[in-house]
Design a protein around this motif. Sequence first.
Motif, mmCIF file in Angstrom:
data_model
loop_
_atom_site.group_PDB
_atom_site.id
_atom_site.type_symbol
_atom_site.label_atom_id
_atom_site.label_comp_id
_atom_site.label_asym_id
_atom_site.label_seq_id
_atom_site.Cartn_x
_atom_site.Cartn_y
_atom_site.Cartn_z
ATOM 1 N N TRP A 59 45.022 44.115 75.253
ATOM 2 C CA TRP A 59 45.924 44.044 74.170
ATOM 3 C C TRP A 59 45.788 45.217 73.243
ATOM 4 C CZ3 TRP A 59 46.682 43.591 69.183
ATOM 5 C CH2 TRP A 59 48.072 43.351 68.756
ATOM 6 N N ALA A 60 44.709 45.125 72.687
ATOM 7 C CA ALA A 60 44.268 46.296 71.894
ATOM 8 C C ALA A 60 44.116 47.678 72.014
ATOM 9 C CB ALA A 60 42.926 45.823 70.978
ATOM 10 N N LEU A 61 43.869 47.910 73.232
ATOM 11 C CA LEU A 61 43.886 49.243 73.810
ATOM 12 C C LEU A 61 45.447 49.569 74.168
ATOM 13 C CD1 LEU A 61 42.134 51.405 75.055
ATOM 14 C CD2 LEU A 61 42.492 50.390 77.329
ATOM 15 N N VAL A 62 46.415 48.930 74.846
ATOM 16 C CA VAL A 62 47.534 49.115 75.062
ATOM 17 C C VAL A 62 48.426 49.114 73.687
ATOM 18 C CG1 VAL A 62 49.777 48.451 75.996
ATOM 19 C CG2 VAL A 62 47.457 48.129 77.171
ATOM 20 N N TYR A 63 48.249 48.480 72.865
ATOM 21 C CA TYR A 63 48.705 48.483 71.418
ATOM 22 C C TYR A 63 48.499 49.957 70.793
ATOM 23 C CZ TYR A 63 50.244 46.864 66.766
ATOM 24 O OH TYR A 63 50.880 46.839 65.410
ATOM 25 N N PHE A 64 47.419 49.964 70.722
ATOM 26 C CA PHE A 64 46.908 51.412 69.841
ATOM 27 C C PHE A 64 47.216 52.765 70.697
ATOM 28 C CE2 PHE A 64 44.301 48.097 67.566
ATOM 29 C CZ PHE A 64 44.655 48.647 66.364
ATOM 30 N N LEU A 65 47.332 52.805 72.006
ATOM 31 C CA LEU A 65 47.466 53.834 73.016
ATOM 32 C C LEU A 65 49.044 54.132 73.098
ATOM 33 C CD1 LEU A 65 45.036 53.374 75.848
ATOM 34 C CD2 LEU A 65 45.125 55.257 74.137
ATOM 35 N N PHE A 66 49.922 52.806 72.921
ATOM 36 C CA PHE A 66 51.423 53.170 72.994
ATOM 37 C C PHE A 66 52.134 52.951 71.712
ATOM 38 C CE2 PHE A 66 49.719 52.470 77.371
ATOM 39 C CZ PHE A 66 50.397 53.684 78.127
ATOM 40 N N HIS A 67 51.501 53.219 70.536
ATOM 41 C CA HIS A 67 52.083 53.430 69.347
ATOM 42 C C HIS A 67 52.651 52.117 68.752
ATOM 43 C CE1 HIS A 67 52.198 57.680 70.100
ATOM 44 N NE2 HIS A 67 52.824 57.585 71.136
ATOM 45 N N HIS A 68 51.630 51.050 68.855
ATOM 46 C CA HIS A 68 52.083 49.770 68.268
ATOM 47 C C HIS A 68 53.061 48.781 68.966
ATOM 48 C CE1 HIS A 68 49.649 51.142 64.450
ATOM 49 N NE2 HIS A 68 49.217 51.800 65.649
ATOM 50 N N LEU A 69 53.157 49.021 70.316
ATOM 51 C CA LEU A 69 54.425 48.004 71.002
ATOM 52 C C LEU A 69 53.807 46.896 71.352
ATOM 53 C CD1 LEU A 69 55.808 50.898 73.226
ATOM 54 C CD2 LEU A 69 56.638 50.372 71.210
ATOM 55 N N PHE A 70 54.047 45.961 70.572
ATOM 56 C CA PHE A 70 53.704 44.490 70.360
ATOM 57 C C PHE A 70 53.990 43.973 71.775
ATOM 58 C CE2 PHE A 70 53.810 39.978 69.672
ATOM 59 C CZ PHE A 70 52.748 39.778 69.281
ATOM 60 N N TRP A 71 55.176 43.926 72.325
ATOM 61 C CA TRP A 71 55.550 43.226 73.364
ATOM 62 C C TRP A 71 55.137 43.696 74.679
ATOM 63 C CZ3 TRP A 71 57.118 38.561 72.476
ATOM 64 C CH2 TRP A 71 57.606 38.406 71.268
ATOM 65 N N LEU A 72 54.928 45.175 74.656
ATOM 66 C CA LEU A 72 54.541 45.784 75.765
ATOM 67 C C LEU A 72 53.023 45.389 75.892
ATOM 68 C CD1 LEU A 72 54.761 47.834 78.145
ATOM 69 C CD2 LEU A 72 53.865 49.542 76.575
ATOM 70 N N SER A 73 52.182 45.531 74.883
ATOM 71 C CA SER A 73 50.886 44.910 74.862
ATOM 72 C C SER A 73 50.665 43.564 75.329
ATOM 73 C CB SER A 73 50.300 45.116 73.522
ATOM 74 O OG SER A 73 50.508 46.597 72.663
ATOM 75 N N SER A 74 51.499 42.843 74.696
ATOM 76 C CA SER A 74 51.419 41.465 75.281
ATOM 77 C C SER A 74 51.529 41.264 76.587
ATOM 78 C CB SER A 74 52.265 40.760 74.479
ATOM 79 O OG SER A 74 52.129 40.814 72.850
ATOM 80 N N ALA A 75 52.496 41.781 77.247
ATOM 81 C CA ALA A 75 53.082 41.485 78.663
ATOM 82 C C ALA A 75 51.788 42.236 79.564
ATOM 83 C CB ALA A 75 54.276 42.344 78.818
ATOM 84 N N VAL A 76 51.277 43.240 79.093
ATOM 85 C CA VAL A 76 50.289 43.991 79.680
ATOM 86 C C VAL A 76 48.990 43.196 79.911
ATOM 87 C CG1 VAL A 76 48.738 46.040 79.888
ATOM 88 C CG2 VAL A 76 51.195 46.376 79.601
ATOM 89 N N SER A 77 48.595 42.605 78.730
ATOM 90 C CA SER A 77 47.617 41.671 78.564
ATOM 91 C C SER A 77 47.505 40.548 79.432
ATOM 92 C CB SER A 77 47.104 41.624 77.107
ATOM 93 O OG SER A 77 47.900 40.733 76.541
ATOM 94 N N ILE A 78 49.020 40.030 79.345
ATOM 95 C CA ILE A 78 48.997 38.741 80.224
ATOM 96 C C ILE A 78 48.977 38.885 81.541
ATOM 97 C CG2 ILE A 78 50.553 36.657 80.470
ATOM 98 C CD1 ILE A 78 51.601 37.053 77.825
ATOM 99 N N PHE A 79 49.508 39.853 81.868
ATOM 100 C CA PHE A 79 49.405 40.361 83.527
ATOM 101 C C PHE A 79 48.052 40.483 83.697
ATOM 102 C CE2 PHE A 79 49.351 43.452 86.780
ATOM 103 C CZ PHE A 79 49.980 42.604 87.735
ATOM 104 N N ALA A 80 47.144 41.370 83.057
ATOM 105 C CA ALA A 80 45.806 41.681 83.269
ATOM 106 C C ALA A 80 44.978 40.513 83.253
ATOM 107 C CB ALA A 80 45.268 42.678 82.300
ATOM 108 N N GLY A 81 45.150 39.660 82.399
ATOM 109 C CA GLY A 81 44.333 38.409 82.194
ATOM 110 C C GLY A 81 44.528 37.517 83.545
ATOM 111 N N PHE A 82 45.799 37.380 84.110
ATOM 112 C CA PHE A 82 46.156 36.740 85.322
ATOM 113 C C PHE A 82 45.363 37.299 86.355
ATOM 114 C CE2 PHE A 82 48.734 36.140 89.193
ATOM 115 C CZ PHE A 82 48.717 34.637 89.291
ATOM 116 N N VAL A 83 45.527 38.439 86.497
ATOM 117 C CA VAL A 83 44.621 39.148 87.467
ATOM 118 C C VAL A 83 43.500 38.913 87.517
ATOM 119 C CG1 VAL A 83 44.202 41.449 88.598
ATOM 120 C CG2 VAL A 83 46.600 40.975 87.829
#
Length: 218
Positions: free
Chosen positions: A22-46
């Motif tokens: 979540w933190a990695l995506v959040y800072f790499l993609f200009h603080h996009l909260f919902w994108l970071s949350s979606a990616v982290s949830i999907f990654a967590g499931f995997v």
Amino acid sequence: MKWILDLLIRILITIPSMIFIWALVYFLFHHLFWLSSAVSIFAGFVIYQWLKWMMTGKFLKQQGLSRKEYRFIRKNLKEAKLKMKRLQKAFLSVRQIDTFRLFYDMYKLVRKIYSLIKKEPKRFYQAESFFYVHLDSMVELIEKYALLNTQPVQNKEMIQSVQETKRTLQELHHEVEKDLYQLLSNDMDELQFELEYAKRSLRHKHPLSRHERRNSTK
């Protein structure tokens, strides 16, 4: 229990991984909260499912089972659990103390066999007669007994049928005991071997003589 420990390990690995992603995506993609949350949830499931798959594979390797065999055994255990609920419901409706004790003892045997197979699925093939014959017969007979025995009016034929059903259940109780002994036969053989080995070791263990003790200190 092992499954609780495995669950805790998966959670303790998955949650920090989700936070990091979540933190990695959040800072790499200009603080996009919902994108970071979606990616982290999907990654967590995997990650969680991958860990579960790996742990199951390790467990099956220890058991000497394939995933196909394990799915088959789990299916039988699931069906057995439903039958156990039917057993419990039936014997709780019985009021006679001696009959209740018989049914309760049978239910304890069933639970013991179920627990052994769930813990060590490789034992399933030693108890096929229990799963395919004895458990089904037990459920049908106990439900029949409970139904007939709780009728407000009983004629001679019904009383005879109840008594015959109880006698058959007593015989079935002994068969299920044999199923449990069959499951534990390897354990008893191993225990007997260890006892014999220990006894043999004790018989051949003599105290050291004075000369041997003196030489052992040099």
